[in-house]
Scaffold this active site. Structure first.
Site, PDB file in Angstrom:
ATOM      1  CG  ASP A 219      -1.753   1.178   1.369  1.00  0.00           C
ATOM      2  OD1 ASP A 219      -2.792   1.226   0.477  1.00  0.00           O
ATOM      3  OD2 ASP A 219      -1.628   1.955   2.246  1.00  0.00           O
ATOM      4  CD  GLU A 275      -1.965   2.214  -3.513  1.00  0.00           C
ATOM      5  OE1 GLU A 275      -3.392   2.761  -3.828  1.00  0.00           O
ATOM      6  OE2 GLU A 275      -1.691   2.176  -2.243  1.00  0.00           O
TER       7      GLU A 275
END
Length: 591
Positions: A219, A275
């Site tokens: 993330d 990401e």
């Protein structure tokens, strides 16, 4: 509890489990939330919302054609981070998504049917059981991990662990002690500090070696490329540093943490997905430091495909790049099509059904006066706002959903599906459901079984078709030797600013040759097909047709008759396409 040391007297029986180690080009990824997957009453499972109940539904994923699940955060996290009464929905707000880690070495105990029994050891075994049973069904397991920030917030947040152990080592701090906030969540983990990066590597190795996971999605991974706080250069580098220091948080080339992970003998063999952006404005899609092994969530793919499919001018050329695996982003850096994780929707943002139903977000139920969530969703409601629309609009919405899914399945790269999109799950236009432990985030098994789940049939057949085609999961970017672009006429593609038509043929060692076309104009068009002496084009998919004729699988009643209805066009090497539709034709020998 702080003084308890859990001791397990029994070793977990892996029953000979070994890593599946699928080539990444062969994956179809499914982003899912463990609790949301089975928490709804319609799941009809014991202990709904747990690792064990998720096992009962793995056969659904197998039927859908999924061979890799990406689990939203399963580390122990602070579910009470946003705890407050929400008068809009009449219930308390909870941290449902899980992006607020408390303990990186523990599975979320709330997702375990055993809870705290045996000091949490039973919860560990339940997670292991989920991984083992997924592997038995040929499904890899990836973890969504959050090393960009923790649950301790900013300088006013709770002191849980790292802040009390060594605040200035584990977090990026300004000279007066304020927290840098590149995560948008109050603090930023000091990822490239030697102590912190060793901690992260140890954690990842633990989940691979002990829990048998097959890889990770990181993330806000761009934070892991930012320089660390250097409070003590002697401890960090072993000697004093003279001259200008790198400003805290500056993106650096060859980030130490990324290099450590990439060169680790265990971690370099698992899937690593970044990401490639963060909340501080750093955007690295196509340029994330990769060492040849890191993949990226391709946010550009999402945005371009949304624009082209809804009929926005100026995107035909960019859309073609997406179909090829985004070589404009990855080829020059030495990467392959499978380094692109292609997606239309994910947990944050509209679901696929909402993408074609709402022009605007409706996040009032989050209790933030609709200020939260993305404002620019590149969505189109197909003519009327909201679920209650005319039959004509609802038909167009279903067609658009099929167009999106077909595009995802015929694109080079790795397709990723968001949980529930396969049956058309709606969140009522809420594009930021982080705080809802309720039906908004629960997989509706009853909806999947309803007649409206005809879209599920289409998705299942499209994933099967992708697996059958050797040409739709290439290891290299396609070249003119096997791929040819077309327009309304063969070999004359239209890359103009006003073009809303893209078509291509692809030679395939299994299917022979396939023809794929997208007409995203509001006008129908009759397409002239490429001539192939001794062969004819046979329709397989037409998203404008009603179910089951949208996909002419072998079990379709009167399939031969349905194909003959096209004969007066196909005999002339023509095919009529309605507005906002896409097709797949297969080359067959002349009878």
């Amino acid at each position: 509890m702080a003084g308890m040391i859990p001791v397990s007297n029994e070793e977990f029986d892996w029953e000979g489990d070994l890593p599946l180690q699928y080539p990444q080009k062969d994956l179809i990824v499914y982003e899912m939330h463990v609790r949301g997957f089975t928490k709804h009453d319609s799941s009809e499972t014991n202990s709904p919302g747990t690792y064990i109940s998720a096992i009962k539904k793995l056969d659904h994923l197998k039927e859908l054609g999924i061979n890799c699940i990406e689990l939203m955060p399963c580390h122990e996290f602070n579910e009470l981070e946003y705890f407050s009464y929400n008068s809009i929905v009449g219930e308390n707000k909870l941290n449902f998504w899980g992006y607020s880690t408390v303990n990186y070495f523990s599975p979320m105990i709330r997702y375990s049917s055993a809870g705290l029994a045996n000091c949490g050891c039973d919860a560990i075994n339940e997670f292991k059981t989920l991984v083992r049973e997924a592997h038995k069904r040929g499904i890899e397991v990836l973890l969504d991990v959050v090393f960009n920030h923790t649950a301790e917030g900013n300088e006013n947040g709770p002191m849980i662990s790292f802040r009390g152990i060594d605040n200035s080592t584990y977090y990026m701090l300004a000279p007066k002690g304020e927290f840098y906030n590149y995560s948008g969540c109050g603090n930023t983990f000091n990822c490239n500090h030697p102590v912190v990066r060793q901690f992260i590597v140890d954690c990842l190795r633990y989940w691979v070696t002990e829990m048998h996971v097959d890889g990770f999605r990181f993330d806000l991974a761009s934070i892991m490329t930012r320089s660390c706080s250097l409070w003590d250069p002697v401890n960090v580098y072993g000697n004093p540093i003279e001259g200008d220091m790198v400003t805290t948080g500056t993106p650096v080339g060859g980030p130490p943490l990324i290099e450590m992970i990439s060169n680790d003998p265990i971690l370099c063999k698992v899937k690593l997905i970044a990401e490639a952006w963060d909340a501080g404005g750093l955007y690295q899609v196509g340029s994330f430091p990769h060492s040849g092994i890191w993949s990226e969530w391709n946010g550009q793919y999402r945005d371009i495909v949304r624009q082209f499919i809804k009929g926005t001018d100026g995107f035909a050329g960019a859309f073609a790049q997406c179909l090829c695996g985004s070589p404009n982003l990855y080829q020059d850096g030495g990467r392959k099509p499978w380094h692109s994780i292609n997606f239309i929707c994910a947990h944050d943002g509209f679901t696929l059904a909402d993408l074609v139903t709402y022009n605007n977000k409706y996040n009032l139920s989050n209790g933030e006066d609709n200020r939260d969530g993305e404002n620019h969703n590149l969505s189109w409601n197909c003519g009327e706002e909201g679920e209650f629309a005319s039959i004509t609009v609802r038909r167009l919405r279903k067609r658009q959903m099929r167009n999106f899914f077909l595009c995802l399945m015929v694109s080079q790269g790795v397709p990723m599906i968001y949980m529930g999109d396969e049956y058309g799950h709606t969140k009522g236009g809420n594009n930021n459901t982080y705080c809802h432990d309720n039906y908004l985030n629960y997989f509706r098994w009853d909806r999947k079984e309803e007649s409206s789940s005809d879209f599920y049939r289409f998705c299942r057949l499209m994933t099967k078709f992708r697996y059958e085609c050797e040409s739709l999961g290439l290891d290299e970017f396609p070249t003119s030797e096997r791929l040819q672009w077309h327009g309304h006429q063969p070999k004359i593609p239209d890359w103009s600013e006003t073009s809303r038509f893209v078509a291509f043929t692809m030679s395939d060692s299994v299917k022979g040759e396939i023809y794929v076309a997208f007409n995203t104009s509001h006008l129908p068009v009759t397409v002239t097909l490429p001539e192939r002496s001794g062969y004819r084009w046979e329709p397989l998919v037409d998203t404008s047709k009603p179910v089951p004729y949208d996909f002419l699988s072998d079990d379709v009643p009167d399939r031969a008759t349905a194909i003959k209805l096209y004969s007066h066009f196909l005999d002339s090497n023509l095919y009529p396409m309605l507005s906002y539709s896409s097709i797949i034709l297969i080359l067959q020998p002349d009878a």
